[in-house]
Scaffold this motif. Structure first.
Motif, PDB file in Angstrom:
ATOM      1  N   TYR A 131      -6.441  -4.477  -5.956  1.00 44.90           N
ATOM      2  CA  TYR A 131      -5.401  -5.192  -5.230  1.00 44.90           C
ATOM      3  C   TYR A 131      -5.108  -6.576  -5.785  1.00 44.90           C
ATOM      4  O   TYR A 131      -5.980  -7.220  -6.335  1.00 44.90           O
ATOM      5  CB  TYR A 131      -5.783  -5.302  -3.752  1.00 44.90           C
ATOM      6  N   LYS A 132      -3.868  -7.001  -5.591  1.00 47.23           N
ATOM      7  CA  LYS A 132      -3.492  -8.331  -6.055  1.00 47.23           C
ATOM      8  C   LYS A 132      -4.160  -9.396  -5.192  1.00 47.23           C
ATOM      9  O   LYS A 132      -4.316  -9.236  -3.989  1.00 47.23           O
ATOM     10  CB  LYS A 132      -1.966  -8.494  -6.008  1.00 47.23           C
ATOM     11  N   THR A 135      -2.811 -10.739  -1.641  1.00 45.65           N
ATOM     12  CA  THR A 135      -2.384  -9.765  -0.638  1.00 45.65           C
ATOM     13  C   THR A 135      -3.555  -9.477   0.303  1.00 45.65           C
ATOM     14  O   THR A 135      -4.688  -9.872   0.032  1.00 45.65           O
ATOM     15  CB  THR A 135      -1.987  -8.432  -1.291  1.00 45.65           C
ATOM     16  N   ASP A 214      -0.642  -4.424   1.092  1.00 42.62           N
ATOM     17  CA  ASP A 214       0.222  -5.296   0.295  1.00 42.62           C
ATOM     18  C   ASP A 214       0.891  -6.407   1.103  1.00 42.62           C
ATOM     19  O   ASP A 214       1.753  -7.119   0.592  1.00 42.62           O
ATOM     20  CB  ASP A 214       1.257  -4.478  -0.481  1.00 42.62           C
ATOM     21  N   GLU A 216       1.416  -9.978   2.319  1.00 41.17           N
ATOM     22  CA  GLU A 216       1.035 -11.240   1.682  1.00 41.17           C
ATOM     23  C   GLU A 216      -0.062 -11.943   2.470  1.00 41.17           C
ATOM     24  O   GLU A 216      -0.041 -11.913   3.708  1.00 41.17           O
ATOM     25  CB  GLU A 216       2.248 -12.167   1.636  1.00 41.17           C
ATOM     26  N   ASP A 236      -3.711   1.437   4.419  1.00 44.83           N
ATOM     27  CA  ASP A 236      -2.920   1.689   3.215  1.00 44.83           C
ATOM     28  C   ASP A 236      -1.573   2.300   3.604  1.00 44.83           C
ATOM     29  O   ASP A 236      -1.244   2.391   4.791  1.00 44.83           O
ATOM     30  CB  ASP A 236      -3.697   2.546   2.209  1.00 44.83           C
TER      31      ASP A 236
END
Lengths: 449, 449
Positions: A131-132, A135, A214, A216, A236
């Motif tokens: 994951y980023k 996020t 995802d 933010e 998810d």
């Protein structure tokens, strides 16, 4: 009651390290909180810090690792083998372990992961690496208590005991179906006051806030603060429960966000700290300085173009810094209020009522300042007409700066650019150029030099 | 999943209010979270918001009251009797109730307190009113679970059940002696796994972080973050347990502190928001503008004093905005890094190594900028000598600004003044004046006009 680092303590530790007196070191440090030990290590040089690090047990060092300053952590990790790093990570929560792995080089990363002892833990960590950073997926951890809706209370309590072992704070018990889809949560009270044969399905609470992987991170922070949550489950795309975010994860997000605004306002791009290198400082700061310089070259061009030999031109020149500073100040004030309004949600978009308020404030401030300058100028130089021209220009420039200061951050926000840029060097210098143009333009119109 | 205000919803509510359809209003709002209702009320006008407020139950409205924007809350409170306000406060936690009482007028305050139904609750609230807003006493609440060291596990569990009823999150069980002095804490696990006759004295944990009532709130925030605490007990001068602070109380402190730095940097004294009045905006902003103006009058005096009729003076003048802006930018960058270093603890006092780093960064940046200006000037105006004078002055001014930017916040911090002031208008304008002085001084030395 609170721990304070003393020079004596540091000296004592350095002495013990020199004498390789590991036993005494352990005695001295064993009772300390890992955050305090980290603070001590940050005060020592790299070799000394590494020495102590290797003396201590890995259940302690793992936590210390998290608290160290970046450069020291990097240095210590560089001196550990993949196996040793893996031992540290085995002691950490999944998200903390993933954060440390993310800092390693690609090759080392794979090696460390393969050395992790606990397979489940390793799988969870690898999952988090996908994951980023900014996020919900990037800040969540895998540790949580979840039960199946088809179980009964007895099975549930048994399972919970096993799961809760690795979790420092339970906060909430999440309920999932056979596909691991999040269905709701269970109150500990209900669980303890219901007969052991009751199906979970009958007692769980269906209403529950959640975020997706995802979402933010600042949005997660906003939701958790708004609803006063201490933990929020993360799902998810298919609605499956994949992690949990707790309030302490969110504190860092809130602080980072506030820091970022402050840094942008000050013209610093990255998160530089006092202990970063000269290169990093220059890289974070020089681009803003150069940009400011280039914009101000335009200002020099404007002044050059208006250059006159008359006495009037001189008089305009001497108030130029005052004009620039005042316009800059009011512009930054206006922008900062908008940036904070957008950040805390009291302002969502352009508001006519706020805009007129800002114009009123600028008009009042501008008029007061202009009148004082007029008085000063008349008294000092006795040129009332020139003073009037300057004063009128000041009001217009202030008004213009306030309008720009209000509209630019709103425009940036609408176009998904961080509005905090509008309080930084780019806007202040641009504002400066416009201000000087308007100043000379209006004065020229009135005085006709 | 998340709630979003829609225009349709607002219109529907306005229609229902107009028709005085209280029943439908209740149906519509009853299922909503109090934070969402507060968001809706903030969108309505005062009369409409008050109407809805009076329709809803006090267990809901009490929580809503906390979430409203200041002016709406003030307005609604102004339309309630002392008895009605007291009813709201009876539903709230002690610290929230105390915060609302603190906003009331002196007479109303006493009246509301006398109307509180729950005497214990009232006593706790009055107790909290004694403490200063920005101390541990000012942010703590009275709700917590405490047990006596002389009890046994059985008595303890019984007492806890009673106490825990009014507490949303237990976090920790505190142990006190007969004098109510804090002795330690009890782990829930130990409590549940020990025989009911075990004395508490045998099982409680003696080591425990605590703060005193007069500890500064930002210090509390720092301790809780450092040790990763979700709650911390508060003791008085005699070591008696008087309250507890939880992590959600601390989030506001962290945000307020960050906001304050940002506001000081932007030249705003109070916490003004977009919906504050023109008067409040002007009051928070005009003093900084006036101060900036007065300081810049000195700049005008300096320029006037250096006024020459030569071509060289003109050339100096046209780069003045560039010089001011660059010096201002680098000064603010330097200060901001120090302010953040002090805030997050990576910097504690003057550090020679950091100071030399900052000078290096300023020298590198200054030289690059000066060379570009020299190139530009030579190309545009062909006066290499004047260009050299300007460039050398630029380097010196930038260096000076960086030094001032580094030292001033450290000096302020050492004298217990908020260093964030050093990123605001006071320093930037002062810097400007010094910059202009140095600029003309050095150029004068070299060019001799």
């Amino acid at each position: 009651m609170e721990f304070k680092i003393s020079k004596e303590l540091i000296q004592e530790l350095e002495q013990l390290i020199q004498n390789k007196n590991d036993q005494q070191l352990e005695v001295l440090l064993n009772d300390m909180h890992h955050a305090d030990i980290a603070e001590i290590l940050d005060e020592l040089d790299f070799d000394e810090a590494t020495y102590i690090f290797k003396v201590l047990d890995s259940d302690k060092t793992a936590e210390i690792l998290l608290e160290l300053e970046d450069d020291l952590r990097e240095n210590i990790l560089g001196r550990l083998s993949a196996k040793e790093i893996a031992e540290e990570l085995d002691e950490l929560e999944t998200n903390d372990a993933a954060d440390i792995i993310a800092e390693l080089s690609k090759d080392l990363k794979a090696e460390v992961i393969s050395e992790l002892q606990d397979v489940e833990h390793a799988k969870d960590i690898v999952d988090l690496l996908r994951y980023k950073e900014d996020t919900a997926g990037g800040i969540m951890h895998k540790e949580m208590v979840k039960v199946n809706e088809n179980w009964n209370v007895l099975t549930c309590v048994k399972e919970m005991r096993i799961q809760a072992e690795n979790i420092s704070r339970v906060h909430s018990i999440y309920v999932v179906d056979d596909e691991n889809r999040l269905k709701g949560r269970l109150s500990l009270k209900d669980l303890l006051t219901t007969s052991t044969k009751t199906p979970i399905n009958d007692i769980y609470i269906r209403k529950l806030n959640s975020v997706t992987v995802d979402t933010e991170d600042i949005e997660v922070a906003r939701i958790m603060q708004k609803y006063d949550l201490e933990a929020i489950p993360v799902i998810d795309e298919l609605g499956r429960l994949v992690g949990r975010i707790t309030i302490d994860d969110i504190i860092d997000v809130i602080k980072d966000e506030a820091d970022k605004d402050y840094q942008l306002a000050a013209g610093i791009t990255q998160d530089v700290e006092t202990n970063d290198s000269i290169y990093e400082h220059t890289k974070a700061r020089l681009p803003w300085l150069l940009m400011g310089m280039l914009i101000e070259l335009i200002a020099s061009y404007v002044i050059k173009g208006n250059e006159g030999t008359s006495q009037k031109f001189y008089t305009l020149i001497i108030f130029m810094p005052l004009l620039s500073a005042t316009a800059g100040n009011i512009g930054v004030q206006a922008s900062a209020i908008i940036v904070q309004g957008l950040a805390n949600g009291t302002l969502k978009q352009f508001s006519r009522s706020y805009f007129s308020k800002e114009i009123a404030v600028a008009m009042i401030s501008g008029t007061i300042i202009a009148m004082m300058v007029l008085g000063y100028h008349t008294f000092m130089y006795g040129q009332f007409q020139v003073g009037m021209a300057i004063s009128i220009s000041i009001v217009v420039v202030i008004l213009f700066a306030a309008i720009l200061g209000t509209l630019v951050p709103l425009f940036l926000h609408k176009n998904n650019i961080d509005p905090a840029i509008a309080t930084g060097p780019f806007i202040t210098t641009t504002n400066d150029v416009f201000g000087i143009m308007i100043y000379f333009g209006i004065a020229n119109l009135i005085l006709g030099f």
